[in-house]
Design a protein around this motif. Structure first.
Motif, mmCIF file in Angstrom:
data_model
loop_
_atom_site.group_PDB
_atom_site.id
_atom_site.type_symbol
_atom_site.label_atom_id
_atom_site.label_comp_id
_atom_site.label_asym_id
_atom_site.label_seq_id
_atom_site.Cartn_x
_atom_site.Cartn_y
_atom_site.Cartn_z
ATOM 1 N N UNK A 178 0.825 -1.193 0.000
ATOM 2 C CA UNK A 178 0.000 0.000 0.000
ATOM 3 C C UNK A 178 0.870 1.257 0.000
ATOM 4 N N UNK A 179 1.885 1.259 0.857
ATOM 5 C CA UNK A 179 2.787 2.412 0.959
ATOM 6 C C UNK A 179 3.621 2.542 -0.307
ATOM 7 N N UNK A 180 4.096 1.428 -0.830
ATOM 8 C CA UNK A 180 4.901 1.482 -2.055
ATOM 9 C C UNK A 180 4.092 2.051 -3.221
ATOM 10 N N UNK A 207 10.384 9.467 -12.637
ATOM 11 C CA UNK A 207 10.034 8.096 -13.003
ATOM 12 C C UNK A 207 11.103 7.093 -12.597
ATOM 13 N N UNK A 208 12.368 7.496 -12.589
ATOM 14 C CA UNK A 208 13.413 6.559 -12.181
ATOM 15 C C UNK A 208 13.264 6.203 -10.707
ATOM 16 N N UNK A 209 12.934 7.194 -9.871
ATOM 17 C CA UNK A 209 12.693 6.905 -8.453
ATOM 18 C C UNK A 209 11.489 5.981 -8.294
ATOM 19 N N UNK A 210 10.434 6.258 -9.076
ATOM 20 C CA UNK A 210 9.248 5.401 -9.017
ATOM 21 C C UNK A 210 9.603 3.969 -9.408
ATOM 22 N N UNK A 211 10.410 3.836 -10.470
ATOM 23 C CA UNK A 211 10.800 2.506 -10.938
ATOM 24 C C UNK A 211 11.699 1.810 -9.918
ATOM 25 N N UNK A 212 12.556 2.574 -9.228
ATOM 26 C CA UNK A 212 13.420 1.987 -8.197
ATOM 27 C C UNK A 212 12.575 1.411 -7.059
ATOM 28 N N UNK A 213 11.555 2.165 -6.636
ATOM 29 C CA UNK A 213 10.659 1.667 -5.583
ATOM 30 C C UNK A 213 9.964 0.393 -6.047
#
Length: 645
Positions: free
Chosen positions: A210-212, A225-231
């Motif tokens: 949920x948090x992710x 988007x790179x940070x989003x993809x890393x998560x």
């Protein structure tokens, strides 16, 4: 003032219960039960519980008032059912009566019930009442804090939501996944988001799906988007919600290729799409103008009960992929339409050259009782522009505020500059720009520049181009157009200065790229790139087409290439423009009855426009080219743009 007093209440109210006050003070009287309460009539309590369970609000309220007179109370579960009934019915006054009842006569409501009442006030948008109740609560748990934090985030009170998270932590209450997912929505800048992310990692909450999902959504919102993809990639297991977040993030940031690739990965991982997935995939298809992919998604959509958001996404996809037949089919079958539905269809008709139909639809919208919004009026003025309806356009611009309460913005003025430019009223267009209530941007001046190019007004074109360069110093297209205008007027010193400025700034023209979908595959063509496996065959076929067209009067228009090239070089540079290669490949690969759909990254040049008109007539084909500015439908030697773009 409210924020300060509420904070003071929050900080002051907690220590009381920690310093030995077994009986918190209440403004409504003592909070302990009377020593000898009267025995409750069993039938009244049973009837009350039954009415609450059945959600019979009138009878439940009648029984509650009788209980009030007798000084008796039910259990917290029964009251929670009554409060839920009030919320479902929108019964605000009844909800307030329940709150008064459970706080009267010495009854001490449990935290569970107070949280239900707190949620009720939030649902009723009574935030001050919710805060007052929160301040009176003798004990507040994670649900209490999260309810208010979520309410502040939903109302856009970002500072207040973050402040309450800090107070919550100071009071020793540990946030849960719902707290963090709520407060993440209150991130007003990227720095706050990164701080929250660090805090989430410290408490070990980063593994929660949920948090992710909330982290991915927020990084995507900020374009990271790179940070989003890393998560996303850090997750060992992923649920459908997380997949939807990453697919939606790419789609919202116009990264359609990645969105579609993630969709394929999701299906390979064994997840079936839901409405949210399909909405994002439709947006990705729309961004790439992939009609066939959009149609395939439409087949999946039919398996679900389509909601309004999904229907609007379908409508937008068909409009922006140039399929008005598909758009009309979706629009006519929509049981529910909102302002987005109407606005999308009006703009779609206008952009695809059906301006009169767009105007008729606008009249239907008004008759239906639906109020137009800012975007609706952009579509209406765009339709006026394409139909050459100068008087109608001026009427709508002048009456927007009076009739619909909409202040004209840059987009509305831009449509009017386009309309006046099409009509050759360049002086009036300049006067309108000077009278704009907001500062004209580069797009507005580019619109005037396009009109000057069509009507061959070199002096005004130079002035407009200079304004564009001031506002957008890296716009290569404007530099090149300005250079060519100077060259056509034999002003070689200015040509040299423009080229020098481009070199100093490192400005180079972005290479033209066009793509076409054939047999469920995307084929991209870039000027000067021969990587396509059939490029030699395509070029030979294109040469044959050019020769046939020249035999019926086609002459390459070299005004659209750099003027310092020799004539043969200039013709050769036109020959293999990316859209010509894509069109040639489409004619080679698609049956005659199939529309050739091309998407390109740059505005179509005048030579390619003439080439496509003649080719559509010679081959008896329908060719649609969507560039960043217009939708061009070529049929029988004519274009829907009316040769003005």
């Amino acid at each position: 003032m409210r924020a300060v007093s509420a904070r003071s209440k929050c900080i002051a109210s907690f220590p009381l219960s920690r310093l030995g006050h077994s009986t918190p003070i209440s403004p409504h009287g003592p909070t302990t039960r009377p020593s000898s309460p009267p025995p409750p009539p069993p039938s009244l309590l049973d009837d009350f519980a039954e009415h609450c369970r059945r959600r019979d609000l009138p009878r439940a309220m009648k029984a509650m008032h009788a209980m009030q007179r007798l000084g008796i109370w039910a259990d917290a579960i029964t009251y929670s059912e009554l409060v839920k009934c009030c919320v479902a019915r929108g019964a605000v006054e009844e909800g307030k009566w329940v709150r008064k009842h459970v706080f009267s006569g010495g009854y001490q409501p449990k935290t569970f019930l107070l949280n239900v009442l707190l949620h009720m006030y939030v649902r009723f948008n009574l935030l001050r009442d919710a805060e007052a109740l929160f301040d009176e609560m003798p004990d507040r748990n994670v649900v209490s804090w999260t309810t208010l934090i979520s309410a502040y985030a939903n109302k856009g009170m970002n500072d207040r939501a973050l402040e309450f998270l800090i107070l919550m932590l100071r009071e020793g209450v540990c946030p849960n996944m719902y707290t963090y997912s709520s407060v993440l929505r209150a991130c007003a800048d990227l720095g706050v988001l990164r701080q929250l992310h660090s805090g989430i990692i410290k408490v070990g909450m980063e593994c929660d799906d949920f948090v992710r999902s909330a982290l991915i959504d927020n990084y995507s919102k900020w374009g990271e988007l790179q940070d989003a993809l890393d998560v996303f990639n850090e997750m060992v297991t992923k649920d459908l919600g997380v997949w939807n977040s990453i697919i939606g993030g790419f789609a919202q940031n116009s990264n359609g290729d990645e969105a579609l690739e993630m969709y394929k990965c999701m299906k390979r991982a064994g997840f079936a799409p839901d409405q949210a997935t399909l909405t994002s995939v439709l947006r990705a298809s729309t961004a790439l103008a992939l009609l066939e992919v959009g149609r395939q998604v439409h087949v999946h959509v039919l398996k679900f009960d389509r909601d309004l958001i999904l229907n609007n996404a379908l409508l937008d996809m068909y409009c922006k992929c140039g399929s008005l037949e598909g758009a009309n089919s979706v629009f006519s079958r929509m049981v529910e339409r909102d302002v987005i539905s109407w606005s999308t269809m009006i703009a779609g008709l206008a952009q695809n050259g059906c301006s009169l139909e767009a105007m008729r639809l606008f009249e239907q919208m008004k008759h239906s009782g639906m109020e137009p919004n800012y975007i609706t009026m952009v579509g209406v003025l765009f339709a006026c522009s394409h139909a050459g309806l100068v008087e109608d356009g001026l009427h709508y611009l002048q009456s927007m505020k009076r009739s619909f309460g909409i202040d004209p913005g840059r987009e509305h003025y831009g449509c009017m500059v386009d309309l006046l430019g099409r009509a050759g009223k360049l002086d009036e267009a300049v006067k309108l720009i000077n009278k704009m209530e907001c500062e004209p941007d580069a797009v507005t001046w580019r619109t005037l520049l396009s009109a000057c190019r069509v009507h061959r007004n070199s002096d005004l074109a130079i002035y407009a181009a200079k304004q564009v360069v001031k506002l957008d110093p890296d716009d290569a297209g404007t530099y090149i157009l300005l250079s060519n205008i100077y060259a056509n007027n034999q002003r070689w010193e200015e040509v040299t200065e423009i080229r020098r400025s481009m070199r100093v700034r490192g400005i180079t023209k972005e290479p033209g790229c066009s793509w076409i979908e054939v047999n469920k595959k995307i084929h991209a063509f870039i000027l000067g790139d021969d990587s396509h496996p059939q490029v030699d065959e395509i070029k030979r076929y294109l040469n044959q087409i050019v020769q046939r067209l020249m035999s019926i009067g086609y002459v390459p228009d070299t005004n659209f290439v750099l003027q310092d090239l020799e004539d043969e070089q200039r013709e050769a540079s036109l020959q293999y423009h990316s859209e010509k290669l894509a069109i040639a490949y489409g004619i080679m690969s698609l049956p005659r009855e199939k529309t050739i759909m091309i998407r390109k990254n740059l505005r179509i040049c005048g030579d390619c426009h003439t080439f496509t008109k003649l080719l559509a007539k010679m081959e008896q084909r329908i060719i649609v080219i969507r560039d960043p500015v217009r939708y061009h439908h070529f049929r029988d030697g004519a274009c829907s743009c009316g040769d003005f773009w």
